[in-house]
Every structure is written in structure tokens, then in C-alpha cells.
Design an enzyme around this catalytic site. Structure first.
Site, PDB file in Angstrom:
ATOM      1  N   TRP A   1      13.972  -0.277  13.662  1.00 18.71           N
ATOM      2  CA  TRP A   1      15.006  -0.288  12.852  1.00 18.71           C
ATOM      3  C   TRP A   1      16.079   0.166  13.846  1.00 18.71           C
ATOM      4  O   TRP A   1      17.717  -0.252  14.317  1.00 18.71           O
ATOM      5  CB  TRP A   1      15.368  -0.225  11.957  1.00 18.71           C
ATOM      6  CG  TRP A   1      14.642  -1.209  10.803  1.00 18.71           C
ATOM      7  CD1 TRP A   1      13.141  -0.608  10.367  1.00 18.71           C
ATOM      8  CD2 TRP A   1      14.636  -2.672  10.142  1.00 18.71           C
ATOM      9  NE1 TRP A   1      12.878  -2.106   9.200  1.00 18.71           N
ATOM     10  CE2 TRP A   1      14.185  -2.962   9.561  1.00 18.71           C
ATOM     11  CE3 TRP A   1      15.790  -2.780  11.519  1.00 18.71           C
ATOM     12  CZ2 TRP A   1      13.807  -4.568   9.162  1.00 18.71           C
ATOM     13  CZ3 TRP A   1      15.072  -4.286  10.758  1.00 18.71           C
ATOM     14  CH2 TRP A   1      14.664  -5.048   9.791  1.00 18.71           C
TER      15      TRP A   1
ATOM     16  N   LYS B   1      17.178  23.982  -0.560  1.00 15.76           N
ATOM     17  CA  LYS B   1      17.485  22.888  -0.844  1.00 15.76           C
ATOM     18  C   LYS B   1      15.632  22.609  -0.762  1.00 15.76           C
ATOM     19  O   LYS B   1      14.600  22.204  -1.175  1.00 15.76           O
ATOM     20  CB  LYS B   1      17.367  21.491  -0.815  1.00 15.76           C
ATOM     21  CG  LYS B   1      16.769  20.537  -0.892  1.00 15.76           C
ATOM     22  CD  LYS B   1      17.108  20.214  -2.570  1.00 15.76           C
ATOM     23  CE  LYS B   1      16.303  18.766  -2.782  1.00 15.76           C
ATOM     24  NZ  LYS B   1      16.556  17.103  -2.602  1.00 15.76           N
TER      25      LYS B   1
ATOM     26  N   ALA C   1      15.804  10.220  -7.984  1.00 16.24           N
ATOM     27  CA  ALA C   1      15.700   8.804  -7.613  1.00 16.24           C
ATOM     28  C   ALA C   1      14.178   8.605  -7.849  1.00 16.24           C
ATOM     29  O   ALA C   1      13.803   8.787  -6.597  1.00 16.24           O
ATOM     30  CB  ALA C   1      16.106   7.961  -7.176  1.00 16.24           C
TER      31      ALA C   1
HETATM   32  N1  LIG Z   1      13.136  10.521  -4.676  1.00 14.14           N
HETATM   33  C1  LIG Z   1      13.948  11.298  -5.048  1.00 14.14           C
HETATM   34  O1  LIG Z   1      14.401  11.687  -6.085  1.00 14.14           O
HETATM   35  C2  LIG Z   1      14.949  12.277  -3.648  1.00 14.14           C
HETATM   36  C3  LIG Z   1      13.771  12.181  -2.304  1.00 14.14           C
HETATM   37  N2  LIG Z   1      14.082  12.282  -1.450  1.00 14.14           N
HETATM   38  C4  LIG Z   1      14.287  12.172   0.072  1.00 14.14           C
HETATM   39  O2  LIG Z   1      14.372  11.258   0.378  1.00 14.14           O
HETATM   40  C5  LIG Z   1      13.481  11.022   1.264  1.00 14.14           C
HETATM   41  C6  LIG Z   1      13.163   9.313   1.029  1.00 14.14           C
HETATM   42  O3  LIG Z   1      12.588   9.589  -0.379  1.00 14.14           O
HETATM   43  P1  LIG Z   1      12.290   8.155  -0.896  1.00 14.14           P
HETATM   44  O4  LIG Z   1      14.012   7.742  -1.098  1.00 14.14           O
HETATM   45  O5  LIG Z   1      11.994   9.038  -2.826  1.00 14.14           O
HETATM   46  O6  LIG Z   1      11.205   7.723  -0.827  1.00 14.14           O
HETATM   47  P2  LIG Z   1      10.670   6.188  -1.071  1.00 14.14           P
HETATM   48  O7  LIG Z   1       9.853   6.379  -0.423  1.00 14.14           O
HETATM   49  O8  LIG Z   1      10.810   6.062  -2.688  1.00 14.14           O
HETATM   50  O9  LIG Z   1      11.533   4.856  -0.742  1.00 14.14           O
HETATM   51  C7  LIG Z   1      10.740   5.164   1.314  1.00 14.14           C
HETATM   52  C8  LIG Z   1      11.764   3.130   1.426  1.00 14.14           C
HETATM   53  O10 LIG Z   1      11.568   3.194   3.198  1.00 14.14           O
HETATM   54  C9  LIG Z   1      11.026   2.662   3.589  1.00 14.14           C
HETATM   55  N3  LIG Z   1       9.617   2.211   4.185  1.00 14.14           N
HETATM   56  C10 LIG Z   1       8.561   2.920   4.837  1.00 14.14           C
HETATM   57  N4  LIG Z   1       8.224   1.911   6.428  1.00 14.14           N
HETATM   58  C11 LIG Z   1       8.882   1.597   6.921  1.00 14.14           C
HETATM   59  C12 LIG Z   1       9.480   0.960   8.151  1.00 14.14           C
HETATM   60  N5  LIG Z   1       8.627   1.643   8.773  1.00 14.14           N
HETATM   61  N6  LIG Z   1      11.123   0.876   8.710  1.00 14.14           N
HETATM   62  C13 LIG Z   1      11.501   0.234   6.901  1.00 14.14           C
HETATM   63  N7  LIG Z   1      11.328   0.953   6.185  1.00 14.14           N
HETATM   64  C14 LIG Z   1      10.520   1.518   5.465  1.00 14.14           C
HETATM   65  C15 LIG Z   1      10.039   2.332   2.084  1.00 14.14           C
HETATM   66  O11 LIG Z   1       9.206   0.529   1.652  1.00 14.14           O
HETATM   67  P3  LIG Z   1       7.449   0.223   1.021  1.00 14.14           P
HETATM   68  O12 LIG Z   1       8.781  -0.243  -0.094  1.00 14.14           O
HETATM   69  O13 LIG Z   1       7.469  -1.165   1.469  1.00 14.14           O
HETATM   70  O14 LIG Z   1       7.276   1.300   0.434  1.00 14.14           O
HETATM   71  C16 LIG Z   1      10.238   2.585   1.027  1.00 14.14           C
HETATM   72  O15 LIG Z   1      11.420   1.321   0.363  1.00 14.14           O
HETATM   73  C17 LIG Z   1      12.180  11.613   1.730  1.00 14.14           C
HETATM   74  O16 LIG Z   1      12.525  12.544   2.268  1.00 14.14           O
HETATM   75  C18 LIG Z   1      12.234  12.727   0.110  1.00 14.14           C
HETATM   76  O17 LIG Z   1      11.811  13.402   0.351  1.00 14.14           O
HETATM   77  C19 LIG Z   1      15.380  13.772  -1.240  1.00 14.14           C
HETATM   78  C20 LIG Z   1      15.514  13.958  -3.122  1.00 14.14           C
HETATM   79  C21 LIG Z   1      15.340  13.111  -4.294  1.00 14.14           C
HETATM   80  C1  LIG Z   2      14.768  15.621  -6.667  1.00 17.65           C
HETATM   81  C2  LIG Z   2      14.600  16.367  -6.283  1.00 17.65           C
HETATM   82  C3  LIG Z   2      15.250  17.434  -5.932  1.00 17.65           C
HETATM   83  C4  LIG Z   2      13.393  17.126  -7.130  1.00 17.65           C
HETATM   84  O1  LIG Z   2      12.234  18.606  -6.160  1.00 17.65           O
HETATM   85  C5  LIG Z   2      13.743  15.723  -4.762  1.00 17.65           C
HETATM   86  O2  LIG Z   2      14.201  17.145  -4.206  1.00 17.65           O
HETATM   87  C6  LIG Z   2      12.730  15.434  -4.953  1.00 17.65           C
HETATM   88  O3  LIG Z   2      12.006  14.666  -5.618  1.00 17.65           O
HETATM   89  O4  LIG Z   2      12.129  15.112  -3.654  1.00 17.65           O
END
Ligand SMILES: NC(=O)C1=CN([C@@H]2O[C@H](COP(=O)(O)OP(=O)(O)OC[C@H]3O[C@@H](n4cnc5c(N)ncnc54)[C@H](OP(=O)(O)O)[C@@H]3O)[C@@H](O)[C@H]2O)C=CC1
Ligand SMILES: CC(C)(CO)C(=O)C(=O)O
Length: 294
Positions: free
Chosen positions: A83, A176, A125
Site C-alpha cells: 500500500w 506513552k 477506540a
Molecule cells: N485501539 C486503540 O485504542 C489504540 C491503538 N493504538 C495503536 O494504534 C495502532 C493500530 O491499532 P488498532 O487501530 O487498535 O488496530 P486494529 O487491529 O483495530 O486495526 C488495524 C487495521 O489494519 C488492517 N490491516 C491489517 N493488515 C493489513 C494490510 N496488510 N494492509 C492494510 N490493512 C491491514 C486491519 O484489517 P482487518 O480488519 O482485516 O484486521 C485493521 O483494519 C496499534 O499500534 C495500536 O497499538 C494506540 C492507541 C489506542
Molecule cells: C488507549 C490506550 C492508551 C490504552 O492503553 C492504548 O494505547 C491502547 O489501547 O493501545
């Protein structure tokens, strides 16, 4: 003119940012692994539906953009690299929405000629069983105060996702990371934020956080002695049922970000000759929960 934007990885965090952009009339390209007709964000003030589709084939995407938000897990960067190749031209900014302190090192080799901007993502989220995402806090990012951050500021200006710039970004990112490291204890207990109300868990968390703090300081982070207690108190103040993204992965049987969120402490500690005995117990258990065997 508004920058052109793509969101790669429209999961919990990617959907939140895509929804913020869409509400402001700046609907991004959606690039993922699972095809969807639209994304849905459920926030305290209402529901935002982001029109899709979520594209799933980078080979069929040719338009380069000004800004890519990369919101796949740190374990998924290599798989998402096609991508980046499809969406980036020299000068495209790649803003990495991931936990950890190693985003530039892991993403930059995939996007030569493009600035890679790590972001601290502060908001929780949670993906729901029907694919919608529940936003459980105010959407907020911190970025390094670098020229490349300007395109992110422009894209998210006036949206529900606020952006702050930090002159000393590494200290913010390490703070963080401490929060994320201790959140890993939820995976080992299978419990959520309520567990930090226990005195024994609180003491363990403080000891682990102090160990992480020593490593963070050796890496140059400017963080005071009060930080471990502040982080513990923030978990204690959370709703008892609030988890963390690494626990969501554990509950779904997905690979865990144990390397970037926890093992980094021991790795960097060894480089500085700092013992990390608690990390050395936590990490093999997380790795085993993630990668097996057994
Ligand atoms: N969720 C949270 O509250 C928080 C998360 N974070 C960090 O943010 C980052 C993302 O986390 P989060 O949003 O929770 O993760 P998710 O697993 O919810 O989202 C990851 C997304 O990436 C997609 N994906 C996986 N492989 C590929 C690929 N090869 N090409 C394109 N898309 C792909 C997944 O698809 P599919 O639907 O198929 O799995 C999914 O939609 C992480 O590093 C996490 O630690 C930071 C703060 C808070
Ligand atoms: C939302 C928060 C801060 C909780 O630890 C986070 O970073 C995660 O869920 O990966």
C-alpha cells in the site's frame, strides 16, 4: 488546498481518523485487508459513517497522495508495504498511528524519499463485533514539531481529532510507551483497567513502570519520578471495563504487539546495561500468548 489523504489500516484508530476527516468534507481513500462498503464510528455525540469502499488490492491503486495515515498494527507493517508503494511518491508524508518508539525505523525502509512522522495516539477506540468502532475518549494526537507535521495539521484542522506538536517528542513517546508496557499486564491477567485497583497489582505496576522509566531516561527521555504513579492513577481512574488494544488482540486470538510495546524495554535496557527483571518475566509470557506454541 486540502491535502489528499489515504488511511491504510481502517481499524479502531484508522476508522476514527477517517471519520474525523470525512466529517470535515475531506473523505480519505480507505486501504485495508478486509473489504467493507463503509466504516462506522460510534462516538458519544453520534455516529459517523464514512463512505467506502475499503480497497483491498494495492496493485489496483495508482493515485499517490500527499499524506498517508498508517494505522495497521506494528506486526502488520511489512504486509501493508505494498500500500505504501502504491500511495507514496517522493515527498508524501507517512504519519504512523501506532504505539511504540520505533515507528521511523520500521516504516522508513518501505518509503524511501518520504518523511515518516510518528504519532502518539492518546484515545481508546474499540472495534465492535459488527465492524463499527466505539470511540471511548476525545480523539487526540501528538506529533513531533517537524516541517512534515504541517500536512497533518492541515488535514486534521477543525476536525474532531486534535493535534498537538511536541518539541521534545521522544519524551512524550516514551511516556506513552510506559503506559502501553504496563497495559500489557491486562493480557496476562485477562482483566481490564479495574485490575489496577488491587493493591498487589498496583505495586507490581509501579515496580514495572519504574524499571521502564530507568530505560526511558537512559534513552534520553526527560520524565520525572512522579510519572509511574501518574500512569498508575490514570489506569485506576479509567472505567473498570476499559481494556487496551493488545488485550483486544489477545481476546481475538490475533498476534500481539509484544515486541514494540514490551520487549523494547529489555532490548534497550540491555544496550545501556540496565537490568529489567520484571520485563524479562512479562515478555516471554506475552510472546507465548501471541506466537505459541501450545
Ligand atoms: N485501539 C486503540 O485504542 C489504540 C491503538 N493504538 C495503536 O494504534 C495502532 C493500530 O491499532 P488498532 O487501530 O487498535 O488496530 P486494529 O487491529 O483495530 O486495526 C488495524 C487495521 O489494519 C488492517 N490491516 C491489517 N493488515 C493489513 C494490510 N496488510 N494492509 C492494510 N490493512 C491491514 C486491519 O484489517 P482487518 O480488519 O482485516 O484486521 C485493521 O483494519 C496499534 O499500534 C495500536 O497499538 C494506540 C492507541 C489506542
Ligand atoms: C488507549 C490506550 C492508551 C490504552 O492503553 C492504548 O494505547 C491502547 O489501547 O493501545
Amino acid at each position: 488546498m486540502n491535502p489528499t489523504v489515504a488511511v491504510v489500516g481502517p481499524g479502531a484508530i484508522g476508522t476514527t481518523v477517517a471519520a474525523a476527516l470525512h466529517e470535515a468534507g475531506r473523505t480519505p481513500l480507505l486501504c485495508g485487508r478486509t473489504g467493507r462498503e463503509h466504516l462506522e464510528l460510534r462516538a458519544a455525540d453520534g455516529v459517523v459513517v464514512v463512505p467506502g469502499p475499503v480497497r483491498t488490492d494495492p496493485a489496483r491503486t495508482e493515485e499517490a497522495v500527499d499524506l498517508v495515515f498508517l494505522a495497521v498494527k506494528s506486526t502488520q507493517v511489512a504486509a501493508a508495504a505494498p500500500w505504501l508503494a502504491a500511495l507514496c511518491r517522493p515527498g508524501t508524508t507517512v504519519c504512523v498511528l501506532q504505539n511504540g518508539v520505533e515507528q521511523e525505523a520500521t516504516v522508513a525502509p518501505h518509503v524511501p524519499g518520504c518523511p515518516v512522522l510518528p504519532a502518539v495516539v492518546w484515545f481508546p477506540a474499540v472495534a465492535q463485533p459488527d465492524g463499527a468502532v466505539w470511540l471511548r475518549g476525545a480523539a487526540r494526537l501528538t506529533l513531533p514539531d517537524l516541517p512534515a507535521a504541517q500536512v497533518v495539521l492541515a488535514a486534521l484542522d477543525g476536525t474532531r481529532c486534535s493535534v498537538e506538536l511536541a518539541v521534545d517528542f521522544p519524551s512524550v513517546a516514551w511516556r506513552k510507551l510506559l503506559q502501553n508496557a504496563v497495559a500489557g499486564l491486562m493480557v496476562l491477567s485477562g482483566r481490564r483497567s479495574g485490575m489496577f485497583g488491587r493493591e498487589d497489582v498496583a505495586q507490581l505496576s509501579l515496580a514495572y513502570l519504574r524499571e521502564c522509566l530507568a530505560v526511558a531516561r537512559a534513552e534520553g527521555a526527560v520524565l520525572g519520578d512522579e510519572v509511574p504513579r501518574e500512569i498508575l492513577e490514570s489506569f485506576q481512574a479509567n472505567p473498570a471495563d476499559l481494556g487496551t488494544s493488545i488485550l483486544a488482540d489477545r481476546e481475538a486470538g490475533r498476534p500481539l504487539e509484544w515486541n514494540t510495546r514490551n520487549a523494547v524495554i529489555g532490548r534497550r535496557g540491555r544496550a545501556h546495561g540496565i537490568p529489567t527483571p520484571i520485563s524479562d518475566v512479562v515478555v516471554p509470557l506475552l510472546a507465548s500468548a501471541s506466537d505459541g506454541p501450545g
